[in-house]
Design an enzyme around this catalytic site. Structure first.
Site, PDB file in Angstrom:
ATOM      1  N   ASP A  33       0.824  -1.225   0.000  1.00  0.00           N
ATOM      2  CA  ASP A  33       0.000   0.000   0.000  1.00  0.00           C
ATOM      3  C   ASP A  33       0.853   1.269   0.000  1.00  0.00           C
ATOM      4  O   ASP A  33       0.320   2.374   0.080  1.00  0.00           O
ATOM      5  CB  ASP A  33      -0.941   0.010   1.206  1.00  0.00           C
ATOM      6  CG  ASP A  33      -0.195   0.018   2.536  1.00  0.00           C
ATOM      7  OD1 ASP A  33       1.051  -0.038   2.514  1.00  0.00           O
ATOM      8  OD2 ASP A  33      -0.846   0.105   3.584  1.00  0.00           O
ATOM      9  N   GLY A  34       2.186   1.111  -0.045  1.00  0.00           N
ATOM     10  CA  GLY A  34       3.060   2.290  -0.122  1.00  0.00           C
ATOM     11  C   GLY A  34       3.672   2.687   1.209  1.00  0.00           C
ATOM     12  O   GLY A  34       4.556   3.542   1.249  1.00  0.00           O
ATOM     13  N   ASP A 164      24.892  34.698  -9.716  1.00  0.00           N
ATOM     14  CA  ASP A 164      24.104  35.815  -9.182  1.00  0.00           C
ATOM     15  C   ASP A 164      24.741  36.248  -7.864  1.00  0.00           C
ATOM     16  O   ASP A 164      25.677  35.601  -7.378  1.00  0.00           O
ATOM     17  CB  ASP A 164      22.618  35.451  -9.006  1.00  0.00           C
ATOM     18  CG  ASP A 164      22.409  34.223  -8.137  1.00  0.00           C
ATOM     19  OD1 ASP A 164      23.241  33.976  -7.238  1.00  0.00           O
ATOM     20  OD2 ASP A 164      21.416  33.510  -8.343  1.00  0.00           O
ATOM     21  N   LYS A 187      21.871  41.061 -12.217  1.00  0.00           N
ATOM     22  CA  LYS A 187      20.744  41.437 -13.087  1.00  0.00           C
ATOM     23  C   LYS A 187      20.451  42.911 -12.849  1.00  0.00           C
ATOM     24  O   LYS A 187      20.231  43.344 -11.735  1.00  0.00           O
ATOM     25  CB  LYS A 187      19.518  40.596 -12.738  1.00  0.00           C
ATOM     26  CG  LYS A 187      19.577  39.216 -13.318  1.00  0.00           C
ATOM     27  CD  LYS A 187      18.212  38.551 -13.252  1.00  0.00           C
ATOM     28  CE  LYS A 187      18.366  37.086 -13.617  1.00  0.00           C
ATOM     29  NZ  LYS A 187      17.991  36.186 -12.589  1.00  0.00           N
TER      30      LYS A 187
HETATM   31  C1  R5P Z   1      19.168  30.463  -5.888  1.00  0.00           C
HETATM   32  O1  R5P Z   1      19.048  31.196  -4.936  1.00  0.00           O
HETATM   33  C2  R5P Z   1      20.101  29.291  -5.868  1.00  0.00           C
HETATM   34  O2  R5P Z   1      21.350  29.625  -5.384  1.00  0.00           O
HETATM   35  C3  R5P Z   1      20.229  28.730  -7.258  1.00  0.00           C
HETATM   36  O3  R5P Z   1      20.816  29.725  -8.089  1.00  0.00           O
HETATM   37  C4  R5P Z   1      18.904  28.330  -7.795  1.00  0.00           C
HETATM   38  O4  R5P Z   1      18.241  27.478  -6.902  1.00  0.00           O
HETATM   39  C5  R5P Z   1      19.070  27.647  -9.132  1.00  0.00           C
HETATM   40  O5  R5P Z   1      17.827  27.341  -9.649  1.00  0.00           O
HETATM   41  P1  R5P Z   1      17.680  26.995 -11.178  1.00  0.00           P
HETATM   42  O6  R5P Z   1      18.699  25.940 -11.511  1.00  0.00           O
HETATM   43  O7  R5P Z   1      16.270  26.475 -11.295  1.00  0.00           O
HETATM   44  O8  R5P Z   1      17.887  28.250 -11.956  1.00  0.00           O
END
Ligand code: R5P
Length: 295
Positions: A33-34, A164, A187
């Protein structure tokens, strides 16, 4: 005594070997049943370390972790250290919208109420999640292990790039170990529908000139790669700015929605991760840094 859950079998075996500790066998299966069955084989020592990433399938791996901790406590373990190399649900550490569940808080509470005495994870997405624990909760960085891999496998001096600003600390840590330059991508919103990603110098916070990565071997580093969107964007920027070769490194290879394919198709030479989540990309083992943290 080391116990590896289903999500972290290989890593647990490597950690046991590194520490010269006994690796305990765990029998797990699913009933028709999982529902989940679990049996720990052997005599339980006073101190036990459980290794289990809360990675896909997160809910199953979390339940298994809770069963392991609760069962060990019940069977007489006096101290249980829990290592979740990847802590799932750490990205929901607050209510971004009214009514949302703060998943990270609930997961932390579950782990400690099951009987964990200590918690350790690697490059947790939001460090404030550690504050949800009332037990000792630590976060260690995989960057020294990744830097060592780069040092041993890449001959020329690279330029380290954070895709980023959130990945700035990772790039800085690696660049300091390898004694090389690093940049982050930022960005910039130029207008309502006009977003541009720029390469930013870490000291001046100014956009750097085109030669920053031109004809260089660029290494992108991030904590998590999920869909790969962030990395593909970064690869495109680096290519436009003349990078000669682009390697991609991350700690936690979630890699969903064909991310691996998208990253290679975008132009990455290598995609390499740690073994926090077991993947074809897991060429950097966390066994040594976790073992050192346990010693
Ligand atoms: C963001 O805050 C994380 O450090 C990664 O940059 C993010 O989770 C990456 O997500 P994805 O591969 O979907 O762009």
């Amino acid at each position: 005594m080391i116990i590896g859950g289903s999500a972290s079998q290989d890593l647990a075996a490597k950690i046991a070997e590194e520490l010269d500790d006994e690796l305990c066998y765990v029998e797990t299966k699913k009933f028709p049943d999982g529902e989940r069955y679990l049996r720990i084989d052997g005599k339980i020592s006073d101190e036990v370390t459980v290794i289990q990433s809360i990675s896909f399938p997160q809910d199953e791996n979390l339940i298994e972790l809770l069963f392991l901790i609760g069962n060990l406590k019940d069977l007489g373990a006096k101290k249980i250290k829990v290592i979740a190399p990847y802590m799932g649900y750490a990205r929901q550490e607050k209510r971004f919208n009214p009514g949302e569940v703060i998943s990270a808080n609930i997961v932390a509470n579950l782990i400690q109420s099951a009987g964990a005495d200590e918690f350790l994870t690697v490059n947790i997405h939001e460090k404030c999640v550690l504050d949800f624990f009332n037990i000792s909760a630590r976060n260690i960085s995989a960057m020294p292990a990744i830097a060592k891999y780069i040092h041993n496998n890449i001959d020329e001096k690279p330029v380290i790039v954070a895709p980023d600003k959130g990945a700035y600390d990772f790039a800085q840590e690696i660049a300091q170990i390898l004694d090389c330059e690093f940049f982050y991508l930022s960005k910039v919103r130029l207008g309502p529908d006009n977003v541009e990603t720029r390469i930013v110098d870490v000291c001046s916070e100014e956009t750097v000139n085109i030669n920053a990565v031109k004809d260089k071997r660029a290494i992108i580093i991030d904590d998590i790669i999920a869909t790969g969107g962030t990395i593909v964007n970064a690869i495109n920027i680096l290519k436009q700015n003349g990078a000669k070769t682009i390697d991609v490194f991350c700690v936690h290879p979630i890699l969903v929605n064909n991310a691996t394919n998208r990253i290679y198709s975008a132009g990455a030479k290598n995609l390499i991760s740690t073994d926090s989540i077991s993947s074809d990309t897991s060429k950097v083992s966390l066994a040594k840094i976790i073992s050192d943290a346990l010693r």
